[in-house]
Write an enzyme that holds these catalytic residues in place. Structure first.
Site, PDB file in Angstrom:
ATOM      1  N   LYS A  85       0.838  -1.201   0.000  1.00  0.00           N
ATOM      2  CA  LYS A  85       0.000   0.000   0.000  1.00  0.00           C
ATOM      3  C   LYS A  85       0.873   1.251   0.000  1.00  0.00           C
ATOM      4  O   LYS A  85       1.940   1.282   0.628  1.00  0.00           O
ATOM      5  CB  LYS A  85      -0.894  -0.044   1.246  1.00  0.00           C
ATOM      6  CG  LYS A  85      -1.973   1.017   1.347  1.00  0.00           C
ATOM      7  CD  LYS A  85      -2.830   0.743   2.580  1.00  0.00           C
ATOM      8  CE  LYS A  85      -3.894   1.792   2.814  1.00  0.00           C
ATOM      9  NZ  LYS A  85      -4.700   1.487   4.029  1.00  0.00           N
ATOM     10  N   SER A 165      -9.655   1.472   3.494  1.00  0.00           N
ATOM     11  CA  SER A 165      -8.830   2.308   2.637  1.00  0.00           C
ATOM     12  C   SER A 165      -7.811   1.517   1.809  1.00  0.00           C
ATOM     13  O   SER A 165      -7.209   2.064   0.887  1.00  0.00           O
ATOM     14  CB  SER A 165      -8.085   3.355   3.484  1.00  0.00           C
ATOM     15  OG  SER A 165      -7.145   2.728   4.362  1.00  0.00           O
ATOM     16  N   SER A 189      -9.967  -1.025   7.441  1.00  0.00           N
ATOM     17  CA  SER A 189      -9.316  -0.728   6.164  1.00  0.00           C
ATOM     18  C   SER A 189      -8.662  -1.917   5.483  1.00  0.00           C
ATOM     19  O   SER A 189      -8.290  -1.833   4.314  1.00  0.00           O
ATOM     20  CB  SER A 189      -8.285   0.394   6.340  1.00  0.00           C
ATOM     21  OG  SER A 189      -8.943   1.604   6.615  1.00  0.00           O
TER      22      SER A 189
END
Length: 501
Positions: A85, A165, A189
């Protein structure tokens, strides 16, 4: 293809790491319209890295005198491509958290978990898209959208409902442009995008994986975790990421036989719409099959559980307590975000925009209005966070103490009811209260796919967002803090049962 299959192919010589890199790069390019990626490493650098790992593996395998021992020297991720990420610092790549203000920003160091991946021989293909700044910009920020990466598309439904997210990390696995990825979670997330994109994701116990070198929301509650197609895959990666010596990849270490699973749902009376009923039906059907594994489900022990036995808790239900703690929880996150962002950016080698803290990020966004989500154009959470005094705020310590004490007390109380783990699911856009308390207490949480919403008119309109046709829903397992290995073993056995059904 699973990690074990990829590794077997590398060991046997059926393919090389160079072959894998070439194949994944081709697929990334083919599926780039899904916006799973923000940055892909230079092809020639990746091929050079892969070739070096192929050579190293060949050298280890050449010791014919003790071939079994030489194979053991080759780590489970050796030569395997991984995506991380884009809030995780990675040497030689920008780390932007999806924000225009951090375009081309470079840390020049690896986060501790990236060091672990590289030491295990993993190849970092690039950085995945995310909800910008891990969804801590505005209360109405769109899940899966960032300035740097655009709108992530759900990897199994083709819709914009990718959740967040860690949207791009989930999408990359769902599309098959990497076997596993790394996400981060403060509250939902990893689990939410994993569920909605039909993959496995685990939020490990707090403290099991290092947060050093990750752009934070909360230095207390954030954790990184692996996302993959199978429980075995995430177990292998967690074994590499963790600060523990536990062999998480040994999924036969603990049997689900003889365990008691607490079934944690909202009140059945609150589940009235067809969309929720659809998920609940599938969820309860699975619960009913647990007896075939020797597991006993204990129904309605959580969401409606009266807390009158706990003199320290002045709330009648789990839901009421979680709602009361949320105000403290989000306030202390804002305090930690203010300090944490400044701390990590101070360590960056280069930030071309000169943004180095929350105040300068807000100012940059005001000067560059196109940097903000076009649907909101607001940055309320950034402003509210900046208006705190960070962790020196007088409200910070009491808020942290309340959240940690009450969440841990109640989670311990629930598990003291002779339960081994909890089972729940998200119904519509709402997460069960027990999930929030589990996050606050630092419990491990894993999700495995259950199914996908059908193309029925009511599903298209429910909450206007969540239950879009083709979007996934999943089973959530919650364990005691530190029971990550047990939870993975239980999840693997349930996963096997689902595949047999």
């Amino acid at each position: 293809m699973s990690l074990s299959e990829l590794r077997a192919g590398l060991i046997s010589g059926r393919w090389t790491s160079v072959d894998l890199v070439e194949a994944y790069l081709a697929k990334i390019n083919q599926l780039k319209h899904y916006n799973a990626m923000i940055f892909v490493k230079d092809r020639e650098l990746l091929l050079s890295e892969a070739a070096a790992l192929d050579k190293e593996r060949a050298t280890l395998l050449s010791f014919q005198a003790d071939n079994k021992a030489s194979v053991k020297l080759i780590g489970k991720l050796h030569g395997i491509p991984i995506i991380v990420k884009d809030n995780i610092c990675t040497f030689g790549m920008p780390t932007t958290a999806g924000a225009l203000a951090l375009k081309d920003a470079e840390s020049d160091f690896d986060a501790e978990i990236v060091c672990k991946l590289k030491n295990a021989g993993a190849i970092i293909l690039g950085k995945s898209n995310l909800t910008e700044m891990a969804n801590f910009i505005d209360t109405h920020h769109t899940w899966g959208w960032s300035y740097m990466g655009g709108q992530t598309i759900n990897g199994i439904s083709g819709s914009a409902h990718a959740s967040g997210s860690s949207s791009g990390s989930a999408c990359a696995v769902a599309l098959g442009i990497c076997p596993c990825s790394i996400g981060t979670e403060t509250h939902g997330s990893i689990i939410c995008p994993s569920m909605q994109q039909g993959i496995v994701g685990i939020k490990p116990s707090r403290g099991l994986c290092s947060n050093i070198g990750i752009i934070p929301i909360s230095t207390t509650f954030d954790t990184a975790g692996p996302m993959g197609r199978t429980v075995e895959d995430v177990a292998v990666v967690l074994e590499t990421l963790s600060n523990s010596d536990e062999k998480f990849s040994d999924l036969n270490a603990y049997s689900i036989k003889g365990t008691r699973a607490g079934v944690a749902l909202k009140c059945i009376s609150e589940i009235g719409d067809n969309d929720s009923a659809y998920v609940v039906y599938h969820f309860m059907k699975l619960v009913g099959e647990l007896h075939t594994l020797g597991c006993t489900p204990i129904h309605e022990v959580v969401e409606n559980k009266v807390l009158s036995e706990l003199a320290c808790v002045d709330h009648k239900s789990i839901s009421a307590l979680e709602e009361a703690l949320n105000e403290d929880y989000y306030y202390l996150n804002k305090c930690e975000f203010k300090d944490g962002l400044a701390d990590i950016l101070a360590k960056f080698h280069s930030v071309p925009s000169n943004v180095r803290d929350l105040a300068s990020l807000i100012a940059f966004n005001k000067e560059h209005p196109d940097a903000l989500n076009p649907l909101t154009k607001n940055q309320a959470i950034l402003i509210e966070s900046n208006n705190t005094n960070g962790t020196a705020d007088t409200k910070y310590k009491p808020s942290l103490e309340r959240v940690e004490f009450f969440s841990k007390t109640v989670i311990d109380y629930i598990f003291n009811d002779d339960l081994d783990f909890l089972l729940t699911t998200f119904i519509g856009a709402d997460d069960p209260a027990i999930y929030g308390l589990a996050v606050m207490s630092g419990s491990p949480i894993i999700t495995i796919p259950l199914g996908r919403f059908p193309d029925v008119p009511s599903y298209r309109t429910f909450h206007g967002f969540t239950n879009c046709p083709g979007v996934g829903y999943g089973l959530i397992l919650i364990g005691k803090h530190g029971d990550d290995h047990k939870l993975l073993c239980y999840a693997k056995q349930i996963e096997n049962m689902l595949h047999r059904c």
